[in-house]
Structure formats: C-alpha cells, structure tokens
Design a protein around this motif. Structure first.
Motif, PDB file in Angstrom:
ATOM      1  N   MET A   1       0.836  -1.194   0.000  1.00 50.05           N
ATOM      2  CA  MET A   1       0.000   0.000   0.000  1.00 50.05           C
ATOM      3  C   MET A   1       0.883   1.261   0.000  1.00 50.05           C
ATOM      4  O   MET A   1       1.902   1.304   0.666  1.00 50.05           O
ATOM      5  N   LEU A   2       0.462   2.238  -0.739  1.00 52.29           N
ATOM      6  CA  LEU A   2       1.236   3.480  -0.796  1.00 52.29           C
ATOM      7  C   LEU A   2       1.081   4.271   0.498  1.00 52.29           C
ATOM      8  O   LEU A   2       0.025   4.302   1.102  1.00 52.29           O
ATOM      9  N   ARG A   3       2.149   4.891   0.890  1.00 50.07           N
ATOM     10  CA  ARG A   3       2.105   5.749   2.076  1.00 50.07           C
ATOM     11  C   ARG A   3       2.702   7.095   1.666  1.00 50.07           C
ATOM     12  O   ARG A   3       3.767   7.161   1.081  1.00 50.07           O
ATOM     13  N   THR A   4       1.959   8.142   1.956  1.00 53.52           N
ATOM     14  CA  THR A   4       2.446   9.468   1.571  1.00 53.52           C
ATOM     15  C   THR A   4       3.456   9.952   2.609  1.00 53.52           C
ATOM     16  O   THR A   4       3.137  10.020   3.786  1.00 53.52           O
ATOM     17  N   VAL A   5       4.661  10.253   2.187  1.00 53.05           N
ATOM     18  CA  VAL A   5       5.672  10.723   3.135  1.00 53.05           C
ATOM     19  C   VAL A   5       5.888  12.234   3.070  1.00 53.05           C
ATOM     20  O   VAL A   5       6.405  12.819   4.005  1.00 53.05           O
ATOM     21  N   ILE A   6       5.501  12.850   1.948  1.00 48.63           N
ATOM     22  CA  ILE A   6       5.467  14.313   1.921  1.00 48.63           C
ATOM     23  C   ILE A   6       4.098  14.706   1.384  1.00 48.63           C
ATOM     24  O   ILE A   6       3.678  14.251   0.323  1.00 48.63           O
ATOM     25  N   HIS A   7       3.410  15.517   2.160  1.00 49.53           N
ATOM     26  CA  HIS A   7       2.103  15.996   1.745  1.00 49.53           C
ATOM     27  C   HIS A   7       2.084  17.482   2.063  1.00 49.53           C
ATOM     28  O   HIS A   7       2.055  17.863   3.235  1.00 49.53           O
ATOM     29  N   ALA A   8       2.169  18.314   1.033  1.00 49.37           N
ATOM     30  CA  ALA A   8       2.215  19.761   1.269  1.00 49.37           C
ATOM     31  C   ALA A   8       1.070  20.426   0.521  1.00 49.37           C
ATOM     32  O   ALA A   8       0.737  20.022  -0.594  1.00 49.37           O
ATOM     33  N   ARG A   9       0.466  21.416   1.154  1.00 49.58           N
ATOM     34  CA  ARG A   9      -0.619  22.172   0.529  1.00 49.58           C
ATOM     35  C   ARG A   9      -0.409  23.670   0.710  1.00 49.58           C
ATOM     36  O   ARG A   9      -0.249  24.132   1.833  1.00 49.58           O
ATOM     37  N   GLY A  10      -0.371  24.350  -0.407  1.00 47.22           N
ATOM     38  CA  GLY A  10      -0.297  25.815  -0.373  1.00 47.22           C
ATOM     39  C   GLY A  10       0.972  26.369   0.250  1.00 47.22           C
ATOM     40  O   GLY A  10       0.986  27.486   0.775  1.00 47.22           O
ATOM     41  N   LEU A  11       2.038  25.587   0.181  1.00 43.79           N
ATOM     42  CA  LEU A  11       3.291  26.009   0.816  1.00 43.79           C
ATOM     43  C   LEU A  11       3.830  27.266   0.126  1.00 43.79           C
ATOM     44  O   LEU A  11       4.006  27.278  -1.094  1.00 43.79           O
ATOM     45  N   SER A  12       4.064  28.291   0.902  1.00 37.76           N
ATOM     46  CA  SER A  12       4.469  29.583   0.324  1.00 37.76           C
ATOM     47  C   SER A  12       5.547  30.235   1.171  1.00 37.76           C
ATOM     48  O   SER A  12       5.598  30.050   2.383  1.00 37.76           O
ATOM     49  N   ARG A  13       6.359  31.029   0.486  1.00 38.48           N
ATOM     50  CA  ARG A  13       7.350  31.797   1.218  1.00 38.48           C
ATOM     51  C   ARG A  13       7.617  33.106   0.481  1.00 38.48           C
ATOM     52  O   ARG A  13       7.964  33.107  -0.701  1.00 38.48           O
ATOM     53  N   THR A  14       7.425  34.186   1.186  1.00 38.23           N
ATOM     54  CA  THR A  14       7.745  35.508   0.657  1.00 38.23           C
ATOM     55  C   THR A  14       8.887  36.070   1.486  1.00 38.23           C
ATOM     56  O   THR A  14       8.874  35.967   2.707  1.00 38.23           O
TER      57      THR A  14
END
Ligand SMILES: Nc1ncnc2c1ncn2[C@@H]1O[C@H](COP(=O)(O)OP(=O)(O)OP(=O)(O)O)[C@@H](O)[C@H]1O
Ligand SMILES: [Mg+2]
Length: 333
Positions: A1-14
């Motif tokens: 079964m797949l396992r998500t090891v990086i899950h990022a949403r809307g990652l931003s940097r100003t």
C-alpha cells in the motif's frame, strides 16, 4: 500500500527586504502542493531562482513558511519540526561540513546526534566512504579535499543516520561523470534495499530522466508540470523532424503538409517541425521530396526529451542555462 511521506498544501514563502524606507517583496514559493509516496525518487526541476531550495528548506524545517501546511515523514511541519528533523536527511545545495574537522569524526558525531551508536555510525560511515569513492579520506579535513570529494562527503553526512526520507539539493553539481553515475547507483540502491524515499533537485535533465520515477517542474514559485518522465515527454506533442536542404523554404512547404504537423520553423538551411510519428512521417516526406527533385543534405527525427518539456513549460532551455548558486545556507538538518 502506498504511504504518503510528503504531503504539502499551499506552501508559500515571501522574503521581505528593507532598503531604507522601501520594502521589497520576493515571492520565492507561491502555493506549492505536492505529494510524495514512500519509496519514490522524485526530481524537483526548475530554472535558477524558481524556488526549489526555498521549498526544500521549508520541508526540512530550516525556513518557516509564510503560508501553507505540510506533513513530512508522518510529522506536522509546523507543530512537530523536531519529529520531522529526526526522520529525514538533508544535503543542502551549499554543503555544510565544517572545513576544519576530520571528515570521519564529523560523520560519526553527526550520526550520534540521531542516537546512532558510535560503533554503528563508524561502520556505516566507512561503508558510505567506500561506496561514494572516498576511501582513504576518513582522517582528512574537508578544506583539504577537492570540490567533488567535499560534495560526496556532504552526501554521506545526509545519509549516515539511515533516514527513511532524504532531501538532496543538487547532489551531483560539481561531480565528474563517473561520480555522478556512481551516486545514481547509490540512490537507486537506497531505494531498492531500504525503501528510502528521495526528493532531489537537479539541473541535469538526463539525470532526472534516468533516476526519477516522477518529476515536478517549478517556475517562479509555482509547479508548472508534474508526471513521470515519459508522461511529460509525450505531453510535448510529437517527435522533432529536422531536415537540412539548400531549398529550405520548399522543404518547409512539403513538411507543413504532413498529417498532424505543427508549423515548420526555418533557420538558414535547417527546417524543423513536430509531428506525431517521426519515423513514418520522415519516410513519406523523403519520398515526396525526392519525387519533386528537392535535394536534402541531412535528416533527423528525435523523440522529445525532458529538455523539450522544460523549454515548453518554462520557456527556457537548461542546456543554455548558466548554473548559479543563490546563497549559502544554514546547517544540516
Ligand atoms: N534569504 C532570502 N532573501 C531574499 N530572497 C531570497 C532568499 N532566499 C531566496 N531568495 C529568492 O527566492 C527566489 C527562489 O530562490 P531559491 O534559492 O529557492 O531558487 P532555486 O530554485 O533553488 O534556484 P537555483 O537553481 O539557483 O538553486 C530567488 O528569487 C531568490 O533570490
Ligand atoms: Mg537552489
């Protein structure tokens, strides 16, 4: 079964910079969503200044996001940064070894920070030295190593504590072709033997093509393409036909009539265009040109490469690109 090891949403940097009374803003990363599954080797590509290092520094807890959320190696980036750090390895673009320390000692003390025993760290360190072709350099100070040797030491530092997830920021920049190939093999070995997940940046598209299961392309802080190398290449739309002829304009006219052909471009005596099936189109075209008595000096049909993908989605070719380093970085995670 797949396992998500990086899950990022809307990652931003100003980044905000004050110069006198004026504040300027640089949006380095503008809302990146990404998912990486356990055991994947994912390549993160983009032109200089696209936001690759900034994204990696956020995912490795070295830089606070201005917006967005992420889970990395099962830990929340914002509420459990220590948990993230404990589970990852990071090789920064600028490197991070102290120039005065003995290479072997530094490697062992780095692994000790992660709770690895001295005996185990030494054994693992020596094995990495052998595998990364650093034999005989255990007692050497990094300042007395060549650039490529230091780079390989950086990589050993990122791997010595046997993390399940590794971030490598341009690991092969500055390595000779043999050392590059050796590192590819090493990375593939980590995945096949230990199931290690690898997230890496590179400016070598052949490297991404050979090594990565999946590729993400970032430009101006935004992901502009993602998929397997094959998926991305087939999205470019056909093979590139190039013919050389003293009668380039006539060749272009005939080429335009090929089924599914895009508008040909003429550059001196070279005429190029994309067609769905290059081989068959070339045979038909040569017959046609021959029958019309139009002389041809050279022919080529080329499958799309990742460089074509890169050019299509970013408007820039990495082949022409100069490589520059944006800035020195903080310590290794
Ligand atoms: N500390 C900082 N302060 C201000 N601007 C920054 C800072 N760090 C990065 N930037 C800017 O953010 C943008 C993204 O930089 P980043 O280092 O993430 O690019 P990159 O994709 O890694 O590029 P390269 O291929 O050159 O390594 C660039 O415009 C850069 O100048
Ligand atoms: Mg970078």
């Amino acid at each position: 079964m797949l396992r998500t090891v990086i899950h990022a949403r809307g990652l931003s940097r100003t980044f905000r910079k004050k110069r006198g009374k004026q504040t300027t803003e640089v949006v380095a990363v503008a809302g990146v969503d990404l998912d990486v599954e356990a055991g994947e080797i994912v390549g993160f590509l983009g032109p200089n200044g696209a936001g690759k290092t900034t994204t990696m520094r956020m995912l490795t807890t070295l830089l606070a996001p201005t917006a967005g959320t992420a889970t990395v190696a099962g830990c929340d980036l914002l509420t459990d940064p220590v948990g993230v750090r404990r589970r990852i390895g990071y090789v920064s673009q600028a490197g991070s070894t102290a120039p005065e320390n003995r290479a072997g000692e530094e490697l062992v003390s780095h692994a000790r920070l992660y709770g690895v025993s001295t005996a185990e760290a030494t054994a693992r360190g020596k094995q990495l030295f052998a595998e990364l072709d650093l034999d005989g350099l255990w007692e050497r100070q990094p300042k007395a190593m060549s650039g490529g040797q230091r780079r390989r030491l950086d990589i050993a530092m990122g791997l010595v504590h046997v993390p399940g997830l590794v971030f490598l920021d341009e690991p092969t920049t500055g390595l000779d072709p043999q050392a590059r190939a050796n590192l590819w093999q090493h990375i593939e070995g980590l995945r096949s033997e230990r199931g290690t997940t690898v997230f890496l940046t590179t400016h070598y598209l052949d490297e991404a093509d050979a090594l990565c299961d999946r590729v993400l392309v970032i430009d101006k802080g935004t992901i502009v393409a993602s998929g397997t190398p094959d998926e991305l290449k087939s999205s470019v739309g056909g093979d590139l036909l190039t013919l050389t002829s003293p009668r380039a304009a006539d060749v272009a006219g005939r080429m335009a009539g090929l089924p599914g052909a895009e508008a040909p471009t003429v550059d001196g005596d070279r005429v190029s265009c994309r067609v769905p099936a290059g081989g068959a189109a070339l045979v038909a075209l040569l017959r046609d040109l021959d029958a019309a008595g139009i002389e041809v000096d050279g022919v080529e049909s080329r499958r799309p490469s990742l460089d074509d993908v890169f050019l299509t989605v970013t408007g820039r070719s990495l082949r022409d690109g100069e490589q520059t380093t944006t800035e020195p970085e903080g310590a290794q995670a």
